[in-house]
Enzyme design. Structure first.
Site, mmCIF file in Angstrom:
data_model
loop_
_atom_site.group_PDB
_atom_site.id
_atom_site.type_symbol
_atom_site.label_atom_id
_atom_site.label_comp_id
_atom_site.label_asym_id
_atom_site.label_seq_id
_atom_site.Cartn_x
_atom_site.Cartn_y
_atom_site.Cartn_z
ATOM 1 N N SER A 151 0.678 -1.368 0.253
ATOM 2 C CA SER A 151 0.027 -0.079 0.274
ATOM 3 C C SER A 151 1.182 1.364 -0.208
ATOM 4 O O SER A 151 1.958 1.380 0.986
ATOM 5 C CB SER A 151 -1.207 0.226 1.290
ATOM 6 O OG SER A 151 -1.776 -1.193 1.306
ATOM 7 N N HIS A 167 -10.414 -3.653 -3.793
ATOM 8 C CA HIS A 167 -10.765 -4.857 -4.405
ATOM 9 C C HIS A 167 -11.553 -4.605 -5.176
ATOM 10 O O HIS A 167 -12.732 -3.603 -5.624
ATOM 11 C CB HIS A 167 -9.771 -5.921 -4.061
ATOM 12 C CG HIS A 167 -8.011 -5.515 -3.842
ATOM 13 N ND1 HIS A 167 -7.406 -5.385 -3.912
ATOM 14 C CD2 HIS A 167 -8.414 -6.797 -1.861
ATOM 15 C CE1 HIS A 167 -6.748 -4.618 -3.419
ATOM 16 N NE2 HIS A 167 -6.363 -5.595 -1.716
#
EC number: 4.1.99.29
Length: 275
Positions: A58, A152
């Site tokens: 991330s 996602h």
């Protein structure tokens, strides 16, 4: 570069689409390539412990690893309209969640950083519950948490679960900064040297080029690892999260990453490899 290189990325369709050709040998890499596929928050943890040579992280988590790692310009997830979404079991506003328990896909995720920034602007405080990303929708639906931050495939399927969008955190970022939202990036250990870093950057670009030129070549590999098995969802996922920024982050993308990392307390300038 004849040593074994450890590479980690998530099982999500955008990552398996990008890395399929490299992971399966269609793109050659000197020496052995050892691949690990795990959830993004687990990847963030592995990067913080220096366990992998090359690792998808991330962008928010990159703030804590840049002493040991540098970011590549290829392979990441960034764009407009691709950010995480805050959902709830009923229609409500962000302010209505003050004091509530909200599920997040990990404290070091970009999603959590964005959520925290939005809460700060709204002047609210919430209780965070860390969960694996694909368990969050069910937790919200079951009433275990008041809301959840989805990443996602969840951003495409939450309405099917009867959930309601509270805030599109990517759109919130874009409105406030005018920049694309930097979700994930590929980090490589600085100790491997600049030549290896540039070689890996080019290998990832070559892998992505093969995927784009041969859209079905990695279909079995992608579906084998996907959490969501619906073909249309997988295609939408790839179209959404694999953008031109995945081929090269560019000057605008690097500026967006630096802006986000500054929000995470990072002031370094040597964030990306030099090409």
């Amino acid at each position: 570069m004849s040593r074994t290189t450890t590479l980690g990325y998530s099982p999500c369709p955008n990552d398996t689409y990008i890395f399929h050709a490299l992971a399966t040998g269609l793109v050659q890499w000197p020496g052995e390539l050892h691949v690990t596929l795990v959830d993004v928050e687990e990847l963030n943890g592995k990067a913080s412990r220096g366990e992998l040579d090359v690792v998808k992280v991330s962008v928010a988590a990159a703030a804590d690893i840049l002493d040991e790692y540098v970011l590549l310009r290829a392979g990441g997830a960034m764009g407009f309209g691709v950010g995480p979404i805050l959902v709830a079991g009923k229609e409500c506003a962000l302010a209505d969640l003050d004091g509530a328990t909200v599920a997040i896909p990990g404290r070091k995720t970009t999603a959590n950083l964005l959520f925290g920034l939005a809460c700060r602007e709204a002047g609210i405080s919430v209780k965070l519950k860390e969960m694996v990303f694909d368990e969050i929708m069910q937790a919200v639906e079951a009433g275990e948490v008041a809301a959840g931050v989805l990443i996602h495939e969840g951003r495409f399927t939450y309405q099917e679960q009867g959930l309601f969008r509270v805030l599109d955190l990517g759109a919130w970022w874009e409105e406030h900064t005018g920049q694309p939202i930097p979700l994930g990036a590929i980090a490589i250990k600085r100790a491997l040297g600049e030549d290896t870093a540039r070689a890996m950057n080019e290998a990832i670009r070559a892998s992505l080029t093969i995927a784009r030129d041969n859209p079905t070549i990695g279909a079995g590999y992608i579906k084998e690892h996907a959490q969501e098995m619906d073909d249309d969802v997988i295609k939408t996922h790839i179209k959404t999260f694999v953008t031109d920024y995945s081929m090269d982050v560019g000057e605008g993308g690097m500026a967006a990453v630096k802006r986000l990392l500054s929000e995470a307390g990072c002031t370094r300038n040597d964030i990306f490899i030099a090409l």
